[in-house]
Design an enzyme around this catalytic site. Structure first.
Site, mmCIF file in Angstrom:
data_model
loop_
_atom_site.group_PDB
_atom_site.id
_atom_site.type_symbol
_atom_site.label_atom_id
_atom_site.label_comp_id
_atom_site.label_asym_id
_atom_site.label_seq_id
_atom_site.Cartn_x
_atom_site.Cartn_y
_atom_site.Cartn_z
ATOM 1 N N ASP A 58 58.961 -10.601 -33.432
ATOM 2 C CA ASP A 58 59.069 -9.181 -33.786
ATOM 3 C C ASP A 58 60.300 -8.526 -33.142
ATOM 4 O O ASP A 58 60.481 -7.308 -33.235
ATOM 5 C CB ASP A 58 57.786 -8.419 -33.430
ATOM 6 C CG ASP A 58 57.463 -8.461 -31.948
ATOM 7 O OD1 ASP A 58 57.580 -9.538 -31.337
ATOM 8 O OD2 ASP A 58 57.109 -7.408 -31.386
ATOM 9 N N ASP A 137 60.000 -5.457 -24.345
ATOM 10 C CA ASP A 137 58.558 -5.467 -24.062
ATOM 11 C C ASP A 137 58.283 -5.597 -22.563
ATOM 12 O O ASP A 137 57.236 -6.114 -22.170
ATOM 13 C CB ASP A 137 57.869 -6.640 -24.779
ATOM 14 C CG ASP A 137 57.799 -6.443 -26.287
ATOM 15 O OD1 ASP A 137 58.170 -5.358 -26.772
ATOM 16 O OD2 ASP A 137 57.367 -7.395 -26.979
ATOM 17 N N HIS A 175 57.991 -0.785 -28.710
ATOM 18 C CA HIS A 175 56.737 -0.573 -29.458
ATOM 19 C C HIS A 175 56.191 0.841 -29.257
ATOM 20 O O HIS A 175 56.356 1.428 -28.183
ATOM 21 C CB HIS A 175 55.654 -1.564 -29.005
ATOM 22 C CG HIS A 175 55.904 -2.972 -29.422
ATOM 23 N ND1 HIS A 175 55.520 -3.471 -30.649
ATOM 24 C CD2 HIS A 175 56.508 -3.995 -28.779
ATOM 25 C CE1 HIS A 175 55.871 -4.754 -30.735
ATOM 26 N NE2 HIS A 175 56.480 -5.099 -29.608
HETATM 27 FE FE FE Z 1 57.156 -7.138 -29.125
HETATM 28 ZN ZN ZN Z 2 57.371 -9.603 -26.964
#
Ligand code: FE
Ligand code: ZN
Length: 257
Positions: A58, A137, A175
């Site tokens: 992602d 992340d 995110h």
């Molecule tokens: Fe991610």
């Molecule tokens: Zn990740």
């Protein structure tokens, strides 16, 4: 440098950095090509650069297809991700510098979420108080990434690096997890007034379908339990005064939340 936040997949953000002087652009963690191509077209910009924070699909999903559209694009990623990032040409380590739009990003090596994760930090420039941190992340608004390939101690060390940046640093995380993160945070530090207030603000923002990214480091330091391992209330929740143990136990509770 103008920064565009492009929603992608179900809850990812791709960040597009635009240099108006040269009509060129960079993207951070392109999850899918369409939002990037659309924004480039709107700006009349050429893509020159892909900055990847780590190898997860992602975050690198559009590398190949963007390279097909723009064969001269340079793909940046961690030295430790060698072989895991499609099209990678530049292999970065802690303290490396990369240039874009007349600015310089400092590379931070942040193992924890993965063993190779890096962040790109653009310090403030004259006439601009904000630093810009693209942290993938590792640090989220109100939370932090899951430990897939690293230990709690590694993640604590990584987050300690980020915590030492100026409060006036914008946190461009990958995110839209903020609401869920704060719903957890309130269960481990219920008496934190700044956290209560932030949770209400984020609930309202999400009801209006507004993004909660970027955040600021100053706000994260007041409200994010994963930057607060040395706060008494969290040590009480974790039933220890050891920073690494506190962090590990709070992370463990979040995994089960
Ligand atoms: Fe991610
Ligand atoms: Zn990740």
């Amino acid at each position: 440098m103008e920064i565009y936040r492009l929603p992608a997949l179900s809850d990812n953000y791709i960040f597009l950095l635009f240099d108006a002087a040269t009509q060129t652009a960079a993207v951070v963690d392109p999850a899918e090509p369409e939002p990037v191509l659309r924004q480039l077209q709107q700006l009349g910009a050429t893509l020159t650069t892909i900055f990847n924070t780590h190898h997860h699909a992602d975050h690198v999903g559009a590398n190949r297809s963007l390279l097909q559209h723009f064969p001269n694009v340079m793909v940046y990623g961690s030295e430790v991700d060698r072989g895991r990032i499609p099209g990678q040409q530049v292999f970065l380590s802690e303290n490396d510098r990369v240039a874009f739009a007349g600015r310089e990003a400092h590379i931070y090596f942040l193992p924890g979420h993965t063993r190779a994760h890096i962040a790109y930090y653009f310090p403030p420039v004259m006439g601009d108080d904000w630093g810009e941190l693209f942290c993938g992340d590792t640090l989220f608004a109100g939370g932090c990434g899951r430990l897939f390939e690293g230990t709690p101690q590694q993640m604590l060390t990584s987050l300690t690096k980020l915590r030492s940046l100026p409060d006036t640093t914008r946190i461009w995380c990958a995110h839209e997890y903020t609401l869920k993160n704060l719903e957890f945070a309130i269960t481990v530090e219920g008496d934190n007034l700044a956290l209560q207030e932030r949770l209400r603000a984020v609930q309202a923002a999400r009801q209006r379908d507004e993004a909660t990214v970027p955040s600021t480091l100053g706000l994260e330091k007041q409200t994010n339990p994963f930057l607060r391992w040395d706060v008494a209330a969290l040590q009480a929740t974790a039933n220890t005064t050891d920073p690494a143990q506190t962090f590990a136990r709070i992370r463990g509770l979040k995994d089960q939340f």
